[in-house]
Design a protein around this motif. Structure first.
Motif, PDB file in Angstrom:
ATOM      1  N   LEU B  37       0.837  -1.204   0.000  1.00 18.20           N
ATOM      2  CA  LEU B  37       0.000   0.000   0.000  1.00 18.20           C
ATOM      3  C   LEU B  37       0.877   1.261   0.000  1.00 18.20           C
ATOM      4  CD1 LEU B  37      -3.015   0.751   0.041  1.00 18.20           C
ATOM      5  CD2 LEU B  37      -2.816   1.020   2.516  1.00 18.20           C
ATOM      6  N   TRP B  38       1.963   1.211   0.762  1.00 16.29           N
ATOM      7  CA  TRP B  38       2.922   2.320   0.793  1.00 16.29           C
ATOM      8  C   TRP B  38       3.522   2.519  -0.599  1.00 16.29           C
ATOM      9  CZ3 TRP B  38       6.088   5.960   3.218  1.00 16.29           C
ATOM     10  CH2 TRP B  38       7.395   6.081   2.736  1.00 16.29           C
ATOM     11  N   GLY B  42      -0.980   4.454  -1.632  1.00 13.68           N
ATOM     12  CA  GLY B  42      -2.357   4.457  -1.172  1.00 13.68           C
ATOM     13  C   GLY B  42      -3.387   4.022  -2.196  1.00 13.68           C
ATOM     14  N   ALA B  47      -2.935  -1.869  -5.156  1.00 12.25           N
ATOM     15  CA  ALA B  47      -2.343  -2.639  -4.051  1.00 12.25           C
ATOM     16  C   ALA B  47      -2.961  -4.031  -3.973  1.00 12.25           C
ATOM     17  CB  ALA B  47      -2.538  -1.892  -2.736  1.00 12.25           C
TER      18      ALA B  47
END
Lengths: 198, 184
Positions: B37-38, B42, B47
């Protein structure tokens, strides 16, 4: 060193990194897709172990098969060579008989010697003795030993056969016979002593 | 999870033990999800897709993981980083996830573009810069803690951090410039 300020989006990203609780639906989906691979892996492990076993056992079986065939072939060739040599020496071809099962002799009598219709070479006699049942074996080994001495002057092989003859002979038949040669006599006497000690 | 337990589970997975696989998954899925996700800045739809593909690659190549050379999560992150690089290299005419993905629908397009630029900039960073930024800002470690972990002095870590932020800024600027050149 003084940091240059980062553009707002980057600054915001670094200072407020994205986060979320792990989605349950994603977890269910991922496990549903990956777990079947474990089943395939298990089946492949089983197949691989069978293949390895076959790869190890197959050459051993082939080797054993080849060896047993080779032994049989050598034996037949040796018999044939002896027969041909005998034919050259004596001008006759020996007739190889099937062994006749002799009746069990009475205790006090010696078992009748098994005599082939035509004299057999020493090697053939020895093989015949090897395959013969109990009482016949001793007489055949004796004959084979005599043949080794007479035809080939092969004392080592004769000794081998005489030893087998004496060891296979019932105790009642271990008396010294006038027709016995000195080697057979010596072996019989030794065997009698051994059996007495037992 | 202790390294010894990881080794034991790995051995079990190699012979097809499903429970061992689920245990490995449970122990590392949250860490992998946070990392991806990083790296996607976001973007949840991307992701999700990257996480899914990472796990599929991991289960197929589990035989190549060597627990004596590193932790399972680190190995997963390596796979995810490759998947991300491939994702951002592809010229996507269609999104990997359908337009109906809730995360995609909810994301404002400008916000999404910005997030994609950040993600591409992260993908362009050298590995040590990216991992340092992640350690500092995602994991929330202090400079001293990072220095202890990396077997370096705090001064060296601070210096590297400054360089990492600068590299990040330049990479982002380059991505923004590309976008401006290409146009809407």
């Amino acid at each position: 060193m003084i940091d240059k300020p980062l553009p707002l989006p980057l600054d915001d990203f670094l200072n407020n990194p994205p986060a979320r609780p792990e989605p349950a639906e994603l977890r269910r989906l991922v496990l549903g897709q990956t777990v079947p691979h474990l089943g395939r892996r298990r089946r492949w492990m089983v197949i691989r172990s069978y293949l390895w076993t076959a790869a190890i056992i197959t050459p051993l079986l082939l080797y054993a098969l080849i060896c047993s065939s080779a032994v049989e072939l050598v034996r037949r060739l040796a018999e044939r060579a002896d027969e041909e040599a005998f034919a050259q020496n004596h001008g006759v071809l020996p007739i190889v008989e099937e062994p006749q099962p002799a009746p069990a002799p009475p205790l006090k009598e010696k078992p009748p010697p098994v005599v082939a219709k035509a004299p057999l070479p020493a090697v053939a006699l020895e093989w015949k003795a090897f395959d013969a049942p109990g009482v016949q074996q001793s007489a055949l080994y004796l004959q084979a030993g005599d043949r080794y001495v007479e035809d080939k002057h092969d004392l080592a092989s004769a000794l081998r056969c005489y030893v087998q003859s004496v060891q296979a002979a019932p105790v009642e038949t271990l008396e010294i016979d006038p027709n016995d040669n000195w080697l057979v006599m010596a072996l019989k006497m030794d065997q009698i002593e051994r059996r007495k000690e037992k | 999870m202790p390294a010894e337990d990881e080794r034991r589970l790995h051995r079990a997975v190699l012979v097809g033990d499903e429970r061992a696989w689920r245990s490995l998954y449970d122990a590392t899925s949250a860490g992998l999800d946070a990392y991806v996700l990083w790296r996607c800045a976001g973007l949840r739809d991307v992701a999700d897709d990257v996480v899914q593909e990472t796990w599929l690659i991991a289960v197929r190549r589990i035989g190549s993981f060597n627990p004596n050379r590193g932790r399972f999560l680190a190995w997963l992150r390596g796979i995810a980083a490759n998947v991300l690089r491939g994702h951002f290299r592809r010229k996507l005419t269609q999104p990997l996830v359908g337009d109906a993905h809730p995360a995609r629908v909810a994301t404002d397009s400008e916000e999404r573009e910005q997030a994609e630029e950040i993600a591409r900039a992260l993908a362009l960073l050298p590995e040590d810069h990216e991992s340092l930024l992640r350690a500092k800002y995602l994991d929330g470690l202090s400079v001293a803690a990072i220095a202890a972990d990396w077997v370096a002095t705090p001064k060296a870590v601070e210096s590297l951090l400054t360089r990492a932020r600068e590299a990040f800024r330049k990479a982002y600027a380059a991505e923004s410039k590309k976008k401006d050149e290409v146009g809407p």
